[in-house]
Design an enzyme around this catalytic site. Structure first.
Site, PDB file in Angstrom:
ATOM      1  N   LYS A 121       0.973  -1.126  -0.118  1.00  0.00           N
ATOM      2  CA  LYS A 121      -0.065   0.015  -0.062  1.00  0.00           C
ATOM      3  C   LYS A 121       0.875   1.313  -0.067  1.00  0.00           C
ATOM      4  O   LYS A 121       0.490   2.341  -0.576  1.00  0.00           O
ATOM      5  CB  LYS A 121      -0.947  -0.121   1.249  1.00  0.00           C
ATOM      6  CG  LYS A 121      -1.966  -1.122   1.174  1.00  0.00           C
ATOM      7  CD  LYS A 121      -2.795  -1.116   2.389  1.00  0.00           C
ATOM      8  CE  LYS A 121      -3.968  -1.910   2.296  1.00  0.00           C
ATOM      9  NZ  LYS A 121      -3.425  -3.364   2.337  1.00  0.00           N
ATOM     10  N   HIS A 229     -13.328  -2.745  10.085  1.00  0.00           N
ATOM     11  CA  HIS A 229     -12.543  -2.522   8.736  1.00  0.00           C
ATOM     12  C   HIS A 229     -12.905  -3.360   7.880  1.00  0.00           C
ATOM     13  O   HIS A 229     -12.378  -3.387   6.726  1.00  0.00           O
ATOM     14  CB  HIS A 229     -11.089  -2.310   9.034  1.00  0.00           C
ATOM     15  CG  HIS A 229     -10.687  -1.486  10.153  1.00  0.00           C
ATOM     16  ND1 HIS A 229     -10.891  -0.069  10.179  1.00  0.00           N
ATOM     17  CD2 HIS A 229     -10.171  -1.721  11.179  1.00  0.00           C
ATOM     18  CE1 HIS A 229     -10.532   0.378  11.323  1.00  0.00           C
ATOM     19  NE2 HIS A 229      -9.759  -0.485  11.989  1.00  0.00           N
ATOM     20  N   GLU A 269     -10.094   1.885  -4.714  1.00  0.00           N
ATOM     21  CA  GLU A 269     -10.855   2.258  -3.203  1.00  0.00           C
ATOM     22  C   GLU A 269     -10.460   3.744  -2.789  1.00  0.00           C
ATOM     23  O   GLU A 269      -9.337   3.777  -3.071  1.00  0.00           O
ATOM     24  CB  GLU A 269     -10.620   1.118  -2.335  1.00  0.00           C
ATOM     25  CG  GLU A 269     -11.173  -0.241  -2.724  1.00  0.00           C
ATOM     26  CD  GLU A 269     -11.019  -1.135  -1.460  1.00  0.00           C
ATOM     27  OE1 GLU A 269     -10.784  -0.872  -0.324  1.00  0.00           O
ATOM     28  OE2 GLU A 269     -11.719  -2.273  -1.551  1.00  0.00           O
ATOM     29  N   GLU A 282      -6.374   2.014  -2.045  1.00  0.00           N
ATOM     30  CA  GLU A 282      -5.646   0.884  -2.386  1.00  0.00           C
ATOM     31  C   GLU A 282      -6.481   0.296  -3.509  1.00  0.00           C
ATOM     32  O   GLU A 282      -7.484   0.976  -4.012  1.00  0.00           O
ATOM     33  CB  GLU A 282      -5.561  -0.155  -1.500  1.00  0.00           C
ATOM     34  CG  GLU A 282      -7.086  -0.578  -0.933  1.00  0.00           C
ATOM     35  CD  GLU A 282      -7.034  -1.754   0.317  1.00  0.00           C
ATOM     36  OE1 GLU A 282      -6.264  -2.774   0.118  1.00  0.00           O
ATOM     37  OE2 GLU A 282      -7.745  -1.617   1.287  1.00  0.00           O
ATOM     38  N   ASN A 284      -7.719  -3.209  -5.322  1.00  0.00           N
ATOM     39  CA  ASN A 284      -7.594  -4.740  -5.116  1.00  0.00           C
ATOM     40  C   ASN A 284      -7.818  -5.168  -6.611  1.00  0.00           C
ATOM     41  O   ASN A 284      -8.393  -5.150  -7.153  1.00  0.00           O
ATOM     42  CB  ASN A 284      -9.060  -5.014  -4.529  1.00  0.00           C
ATOM     43  CG  ASN A 284      -9.007  -4.551  -2.949  1.00  0.00           C
ATOM     44  OD1 ASN A 284      -9.914  -3.913  -2.592  1.00  0.00           O
ATOM     45  ND2 ASN A 284      -7.990  -4.776  -2.343  1.00  0.00           N
ATOM     46  N   ARG A 286      -8.283  -7.945  -8.209  1.00  0.00           N
ATOM     47  CA  ARG A 286      -9.051  -9.265  -8.039  1.00  0.00           C
ATOM     48  C   ARG A 286     -10.376  -8.677  -8.300  1.00  0.00           C
ATOM     49  O   ARG A 286     -10.869  -7.507  -7.906  1.00  0.00           O
ATOM     50  CB  ARG A 286      -8.777  -9.799  -6.941  1.00  0.00           C
ATOM     51  CG  ARG A 286      -8.889  -9.170  -5.546  1.00  0.00           C
ATOM     52  CD  ARG A 286      -8.916  -9.999  -4.334  1.00  0.00           C
ATOM     53  NE  ARG A 286      -9.029  -9.080  -3.188  1.00  0.00           N
ATOM     54  CZ  ARG A 286      -9.868  -8.609  -2.646  1.00  0.00           C
ATOM     55  NH1 ARG A 286     -11.117  -8.539  -3.094  1.00  0.00           N
ATOM     56  NH2 ARG A 286      -9.865  -7.986  -1.264  1.00  0.00           N
TER      57      ARG A 286
END
Length: 647
Positions: A121, A229, A269, A282, A284, A286
């Site tokens: 990150k 989270h 995100e 970040e 993702n 996938r």
């Protein structure tokens, strides 16, 4: 450019719900499927639904689903020519992606270099800042002015390796705890600090890119309702975004994808502040858990598009389809929100919801689940049982329909967050789209409060259903007196005890201590009660001493208690019992230490999350019966705390 190929047999390097989801699309496309499974998953639905299955010996993820070399070997042995990673486990491992490609298999995901670029990150934020995407900078040495801060694992996701710190004095402990959790979950203990926006919104953009230069921003989602989270309720599109802000978010997401040469499905995100500014969190690399809400409002099959892109095909057009309507998804977890989200295990006796898998017509319900009635919920994997998704013309209509579906569902087994989900979907702040990542904490008291009256009526229905299965005693011919009242005791989900009384009369059963309640019908599985002018049905199901009472507006779980409690079952005061099966990760106190009630004594890992086990009372820790690495069962005696006078 990816050369064109044709996938004939696909191995899904995952389990449960996402494996079944991918298999469903494969069946529609005529692609053969291969599953992998650990020993606890040998009889799981995803294994039965695949055309072939390969055993990964062991139970722990580290020995099974996280062993990339075993999965590649399984694909080759089964004759698979492609691998889909699902989400979680190895889905964001560049090393695993390379191993799949090196074995001559098709990788259904982004290039390994793109995965690696987003794998850290901190490195990803530097890369995104260089591409002109707004980022929330890392704090090298947080000060009082920066508080509160979020300590965050640089690798991985899913809420693990994260701690909120509100006082500088707590920062070293927060960093240490985050490092330990991150190292175990992701194999890297690198963490960083960033500003924590307690009222920020979590908004993300679905990306899809082909190898021919086309990048789609396939709408956006709001995933702000989270616990620890981790997302709990997601929806598409994100409500209340001005058109210009939505366009900026989509453009930033596309820029992020282009900056790393992205191919396949992914998600950018962002954290959206109250002032309208947004920051990259970040990417993702996938498919996301919440992808169904995007499918619902676009009509796309994102898995089918993933496969097409992996085969070298172009996306159908240069621009994505428009969105229509609104979709909301909830994650049904085996956990108790009222007990600090404590995970629950055991047999899922019944899971019944009205579902339609094929098309998202307005009001239709989609259930994506890795379990079914009769499944065993173990501590080895994530606590999510299922995702329930509804699309409707408006957000209000989707929330109302989804809340009703959940309230009417028959879910018998471990404790779940079902009631919290229903209340959240009906909460005025949710319906007004006043969303932020602290929503569930802010409204926790309302969302988890016990339903006293509902539990009382459920207990009465359970007792009458039980009585209906038992023959009445033969009447005496020598007396003409009213029958003596009978009683039944139950423990409610909140730990409180309920006692109800009923009696048998010449007219049949009647409630003894509820004069305002009239029994209309009583059978083993159905009781109908009339209260005033209102008549309500109560469906009753019993499994051993567990009783589940369902109504059209909700469900109550009860434990039948013996009339004669076992005196040997009493626990010594100060004894600390394991609240769940799990693995002891670390201890936080030593024998002889003076401790206070609520002070953490040890940490258990269960269902991929860490859970603090705290002192039951003030006193001295006189016994600590477990060590790190030890497996414990529910109810295991972990420690004993005694008052100084008793030592």
């Amino acid at each position: 450019m990816t050369p064109k190929t044709s996938i004939g047999n696909l191995l899904v390097a995952n389990r449960g719900e996402i494996a079944r989801r991918v298999f469903r699309t494969c069946r529609e496309l005529g692609i053969a499927t291969t599953a992998v499974h650990s020993d606890p998953d040998a009889g799981a639905p995803h294994v039965r639904e695949a055309d072939a299955a390969v055993r990964l010996p062991g139970a722990a993820p580290a020995d099974t689903y996280l062993r990339g070399e075993l999965i590649v070997r399984a694909a080759l042995a089964a004759g698979a020519d492609a691998v889909h990673p699902g989400y979680g486990f190895l889905s964001e491992s560049a090393e695993f992606a390379r191993a799949v490609l090196d074995a001559g298999l098709v990788w259904v995901g982004p290039p390994p270099a793109a995965i690696a670029a987003m794998g850290s990150k901190t490195a990803a934020k530097r890369l995104m800042a260089g591409a002109g995407v707004p980022v929330l900078g890392a704090l090298d040495e947080p000060t009082e002015a920066d508080l509160p801060v979020l300590v965050k694992a640089s690798a991985g996701g899913g809420g693990r390796g994260m701690r909120i710190v509100r006082n500088l004095a707590d920062l070293p402990a927060g960093i240490e705890a985050a490092r330990a959790e991150a190292a175990k979950a992701f194999g890297s203990d690198e963490v960083f600090c960033e500003r924590y926006l307690p009222t920020g919104r979590h908004v993300e953009v679905q990306l899809l890119a082909d190898a021919h230069g086309t990048v789609w921003a396939v709408g956006d989602r709001d995933c702000s309702l989270q616990r620890r989270h981790q997302k709990v309720i997601e929806e598409a599109p994100a409500p209340g975004l001005p058109a210009d802000l939505r366009a900026e978010l989509h453009a930033a997401a596309v820029n992020a994808a282009r900056a790393i040469g992205y191919v396949g499905a992914g998600t950018a995100e962002f954290l959206l502040g109250e002032d309208g500014r947004f920051f990259f969190l970040e990417m993702n690399t996938r498919l996301q858990v919440e992808h169904p809400v995007t499918e619902a409002v676009t009509g796309l099959d994102l898995v089918a598009l993933q496969l097409a892109v992996a085969e070298g095909e172009k996306l159908p057009s240069t621009t994505p389809p428009p969105t229509a309507g609104h979709a909301i998804e909830v994650r049904l977890y085996a956990e108790d929100p009222a007990k600090d989200w404590q995970p629950a295990t055991g047999t899922l006796h019944r899971l019944e919801l009205p579902v339609e898998h094929t098309e998202f017509t307005d009001g239709a319900v989609r259930l994506d689940s890795g379990v079914e009635s009769g499944s065993e919920i173990t501590p080895h994997y994530d606590a999510m049982l299922a995702k329930v998704i509804v699309r409707a013309p408006t957000r209000a209509a989707a929330a109302r329909r989804l809340a009703d579906v959940l309230a009417r569902a028959r879910i018998h087994g471990p404790a779940t967050n079902r009631e919290l989900l229903v209340r959240a979907l009906r909460h005025p702040a949710f319906l007004a789209a006043r969303l932020h990542t602290g929503f569930l904490d802010e409204h926790a008291a309302e969302l988890t409060a016990p339903d006293g009256k509902g539990a009382g009526r459920a207990a009465l229905a359970a007792a009458l259903a039980d009585a209906a299965t038992r023959p009445a005693a033969l009447p005496s011919g020598w007396r003409n007196l009213p029958s003596q009242p009978q009683s039944k005791r139950y423990r409610a989900a909140d730990g409180g005890e309920l006692e109800v009384r009923y009696r048998r009369t010449r007219a049949g059963l009647e409630a003894d201590d509820h004069p305002d309640v009239e029994l209309v019908e009583a059978a083993a599985d159905l009781v109908v009660l009339r209260e005033g002018a209102v008549q309500r049905p109560y469906a009753v199901a019993r499994y051993g001493d567990r009783v589940y009472v369902d109504t059209p507006t909700g469900s109550t779980a009860l434990t039948a208690l013996s009339r004669f409690p076992d005196p040997t079952a009493r626990t010594e005061p100060g004894a600390l019992l394991a609240p769940m099966p799990g693995t002891v990760l670390r201890t936080a106190a030593d024998v002889g230490d003076t401790v206070t009630a609520g002070q953490p004594l040890l940490v258990l890992e269960a269902m991929k999350m860490e859970h603090r086990v705290t002192a039951p009372a003030d006193g001295i820790l006189v016994e600590l019966r477990v060590t790190p690495g030890e497996q414990v069962e529910l109810g295991t005696l972990l420690a004993v705390v005694k008052s100084p006078e008793a030592v």
